[in-house]
Design a protein around this motif. Structure first.
Motif, PDB file in Angstrom:
ATOM      1  N   UNK A 126      47.125  43.574  36.732  1.00 25.18           N
ATOM      2  CA  UNK A 126      47.569  42.179  36.756  1.00 25.18           C
ATOM      3  C   UNK A 126      49.075  42.093  37.030  1.00 25.18           C
ATOM      4  N   UNK A 177      40.429  38.108  47.711  1.00 22.09           N
ATOM      5  CA  UNK A 177      39.365  37.759  46.772  1.00 22.09           C
ATOM      6  C   UNK A 177      39.812  37.360  45.382  1.00 22.09           C
ATOM      7  N   UNK A 178      41.081  36.975  45.228  1.00 22.80           N
ATOM      8  CA  UNK A 178      41.552  36.543  43.909  1.00 22.80           C
ATOM      9  C   UNK A 178      41.766  35.039  43.892  1.00 22.80           C
ATOM     10  N   UNK A 179      41.419  34.426  42.753  1.00 21.42           N
ATOM     11  CA  UNK A 179      41.728  33.017  42.572  1.00 21.42           C
ATOM     12  C   UNK A 179      43.144  32.953  41.998  1.00 21.42           C
ATOM     13  N   UNK A 207      47.567  32.062  33.688  1.00 22.40           N
ATOM     14  CA  UNK A 207      47.593  33.067  32.620  1.00 22.40           C
ATOM     15  C   UNK A 207      49.028  33.452  32.259  1.00 22.40           C
ATOM     16  N   UNK A 223      49.145  34.410  50.133  1.00 22.78           N
ATOM     17  CA  UNK A 223      47.935  34.262  50.943  1.00 22.78           C
ATOM     18  C   UNK A 223      47.136  35.556  51.019  1.00 22.78           C
ATOM     19  N   UNK A 271      44.422  31.050  38.736  1.00 21.73           N
ATOM     20  CA  UNK A 271      44.087  31.577  37.406  1.00 21.73           C
ATOM     21  C   UNK A 271      45.150  32.543  36.897  1.00 21.73           C
ATOM     22  N   UNK A 272      45.674  33.373  37.796  1.00 18.10           N
ATOM     23  CA  UNK A 272      46.665  34.357  37.384  1.00 18.10           C
ATOM     24  C   UNK A 272      47.985  33.678  37.038  1.00 18.10           C
ATOM     25  N   UNK A 308      48.207  23.849  43.871  1.00 15.53           N
ATOM     26  CA  UNK A 308      49.105  24.723  44.641  1.00 15.53           C
ATOM     27  C   UNK A 308      50.531  24.185  44.687  1.00 15.53           C
ATOM     28  N   UNK A 353      46.924  37.822  48.782  1.00 19.68           N
ATOM     29  CA  UNK A 353      46.211  37.988  47.508  1.00 19.68           C
ATOM     30  C   UNK A 353      44.982  37.089  47.492  1.00 19.68           C
ATOM     31  N   UNK A 354      45.165  35.865  47.929  1.00 19.83           N
ATOM     32  CA  UNK A 354      44.048  34.915  47.944  1.00 19.83           C
ATOM     33  C   UNK A 354      42.926  35.435  48.838  1.00 19.83           C
ATOM     34  N   UNK A 386      49.562  42.590  40.594  1.00 21.19           N
ATOM     35  CA  UNK A 386      49.087  41.391  41.301  1.00 21.19           C
ATOM     36  C   UNK A 386      50.135  40.289  41.296  1.00 21.19           C
ATOM     37  N   UNK A 393      53.885  37.023  44.326  1.00 20.17           N
ATOM     38  CA  UNK A 393      55.240  36.541  44.560  1.00 20.17           C
ATOM     39  C   UNK A 393      55.615  36.746  46.030  1.00 20.17           C
TER      40      UNK A 393
END
Lengths: 376, 250
Positions: free
Chosen positions: A227, A245-247, A254, A239, A250-251, A150, A241-242, A230, A235
């Motif tokens: 994506x 349910x998203x990790x 990517x 929090x 990873x995004x 993080x 987004x986290x 997302x 941005x």
């Protein structure tokens, strides 16, 4: 409300006009107007646009500011340069060396055999793979190390800048393996095809333009996908987004790797068109310049990144031809002006100032036309 | 040892403690939430209410204790895994994506396409659109779907965030001050909305507004200095002398 109105469209009519306009400029207007030397120069500028497009996704959309994109541009460029150098260093070409058949700078540094990690670069297939794979693997390692812990924001920007500085020092220090501060120069042929002639450079310009459009469309696809939305969400409210349910890491990894892949293609095309690659395209200064290109174009606009790159580089060449000492000041002033007055860059000026006026004019014209038609 | 598979409880919190540099914001806290229960947590400022929610949803790491949700140990899971297990969390300040439309805000919470490539190739099919429309109408934003979230009023943003949780259909919904900063009219609508959505799931709500609490609570837990001070029905805690003392002072 009719729910079908929420269908996603990959390209709106407005986007299509933008792409068509850019395609016309790159594929028709520049080749018609510019002599081969200038065309090659603009081809070189366009290789930076690959990096700027990646920065739009990473920084503008995703909020991840990387001040080390030169690293990936450079790695892509060096991979291509290694292949071209090996081809240029055939035993016949290097007969005067104490060890014929190895690149000249290795010979000057008393190396008597090709290092093992240079060997695979005699294959063009492997080189094409490595141009993408090496920078992406490197960005993946950085991404995992940073985003899993993080690390973000300013800290991430500083670390990427440090990596750019470290890689430059490494390349310069290991001159027997890398060509040092001069870089890898005197590149001649690609599979026997001389890349130094005007006709070759013109062809490479078109290859470069085509690849740039492939990258632009890929970026457009990402931007228009869930994506892409997302990234904007991350941005603004990481929090949220986290906890939806998203990790998040990873995004970020990517989009950072995608930006690196874009930059690497630009770097490889730079080497092919300009005929050398050196550490001066890896370090902090070029990395920051690339951020300025994206900022001037408008950090949220994929097409803006290309226009910004072209404009800044054209200004750089023009200005530094007449007032070489003024350029850096000019660049700094430009960056401050953009941040203060036009936070959305050229794309913002276009959307807020030019387009509404254009529309007004068009409407007036069509109204005038409608009034005059019956009289005829 | 905590029996994590006890079917009588959706959520079991036992001996939960978190220490920030020696300060125990939550201290040996235990409580149990039953299916379909609406638990309201009240308490003075600094009692550790928000920290309890942070611990359950994985935002803050616990120093010791147990948190079991339907037989899963939440303290060993990542935030996104806890969400997928069925725990939804609303933050105190409305956290919506201001640059995106109401539609996109809800879409990002739709429980599909959570991986990188899932998100890249996510399709807005009829099922997604209908579900978003349905939720939007529930949260009074049915005709605002194309509106940018930045242009919503404070109350509407709160509703939108509740809607973003609803679309995930969590079994345990945690709301941190859902009516804070709302007008009287908005408050009434929100109470009505909450009464509808808590019907078929367990809910933990943090709230200060006692009228609102009396409206929705099945049971009330009063926190004070990181510990449970009192627990029971609204009437019970309101008449508990310990609670009266903490709220009214010595």
């Amino acid at each position: 409300m009719n729910t079908t109105s929420f269908k996603q469209s990959f390209l709106t009519p407005r986007d299509m006009i933008g792409y068509a306009l850019l395609a016309a400029v790159i594929f028709v207007i520049f080749p018609l107007l510019l002599e081969p030397f200038r065309l090659n120069l603009f081809g070189k500028y366009l290789t930076y646009a690959f990096v700027a497009v990646g920065l739009v996704l990473c920084w503008g959309v995703g909020g991840i500011l990387s001040l080390g994109q030169g690293v990936f541009f450079g790695l892509g460029g060096y991979c291509m340069a290694m292949f071209l150098k090996l081809e240029a260093s055939s035993p016949e070409n290097t007969a005067i060396q104490s060890t014929p058949g190895i690149p000249d700078f290795m010979d000057w540094n008393q190396l008597s055999a090709l290092p093992w990690w240079w060997e695979p670069f005699s294959s063009f297939g492997f080189t094409l793979f490595a141009v993408i794979a090496v920078p992406v693997a490197f960005s993946y390692i950085i991404g995992v190390a940073m985003f899993r812990r993080r690390v973000g924001g300013v800290y991430f920007a500083i670390i990427t800048q440090a990596i750019a500085a470290i890689l430059t020092i490494l390349i310069i220090g290991q001159q027997g393996f890398t060509g040092g501060v001069n870089g890898i120069t005197d590149l001649r042929t690609l599979h026997g095809w001389d890349i130094r002639t005007d006709s070759a450079k013109t062809l490479l310009y078109f290859v470069n333009g085509t690849l740039l459009f492939a990258v632009l469309l890929a970026a457009q696809f990402v931007r228009r996908s869930k994506l892409g939305r997302l990234l904007i969400a991350m941005r603004d409210q990481e929090d949220r987004v986290r906890f939806s349910g998203y990790d998040v890491a990873n995004f970020k990894i990517f989009v950072f790797c995608l930006g690196a892949a874009f930059a690497a293609i630009g770097g490889a095309m730079f080497t092919l068109q300009v005929g050398f690659m050196s550490p001066s395209f890896v370090g902090i200064v070029p990395s920051i310049e690339m951020v300025i290109f994206a900022a001037v174009g408008g950090r949220l606009s994929i097409l803006g990144a290309v226009w910004g790159t072209l404009l800044v580089n054209w200004a750089k060449t023009t200005l530094s031809e007449s007032f070489p000492e003024l350029w850096l000041l000019g660049l700094g002033a430009l960056f401050i002006a953009v941040v203060m007055a036009f936070p959305n860059g050229l794309a913002g000026v276009w959307a807020e100032q030019v387009e509404p006026r254009l529309m007004k004019l068009l409407r007036r014209d069509s109204k005038a036309a409608a009034q005059t038609t019956p009289a005829e | 040892m905590l029996d994590v598979t006890n079917p009588n409880y959706v959520l079991m919190v036992e001996g939960l403690t978190v220490s920030f540099d020696g300060f125990k914001a939550v201290n040996d806290l235990s409580f149990y939430v039953e299916p379909n229960e609406c638990r309201v947590i009240i308490g003075p400022n600094g009692a550790g209410k928000t920290t309890v929610l942070d611990l359950i949803c994985g935002r803050t790491k616990a120093t010791s204790g147990n948190v079991a949700f339907k037989g899963q140990d939440l303290l060993k899971m990542r935030e996104d895994q806890i969400v997928h297990a069925g725990v939804g969390r609303k933050f105190q300040t409305p956290s919506v994506y201001e640059d995106l439309s109401v539609f996109a805000n809800l879409e990002l919470s739709f429980p599909k396409g959570h991986g990188v490539f899932g998100a890249l190739f996510f399709k807005r099919d009829a099922e997604v659109r209908e579900r978003i429309q349905e939720i939007a109408e529930m949260i009074f934003l049915g005709d605002q779907l194309t509106q940018k979230a930045a242009f919503l009023s404070h109350g509407q943003k709160q509703w939108l965030e509740i809607g973003m949780l609803l679309i995930q259909d969590p079994e345990l919904l945690m709301l941190d001050e859902p009516v804070a900063g709302m007008s009287v009219a908005e408050r009434k609508k929100t109470a009505e909305l909450l009464n509808r959505i808590i019907a078929d799931r367990s809910v933990i709500v943090i709230e200060h507004d006692m009228g609102f609490v009396a409206d929705i609570a099945t049971r009330v837990t009063v926190l004070h200095q990181g510990k449970v001070l009192s627990e029971g029905s609204m009437d019970h805690v309101q008449n508990d002398p310990k609670v009266v003392e903490v709220y009214l002072g010595h």
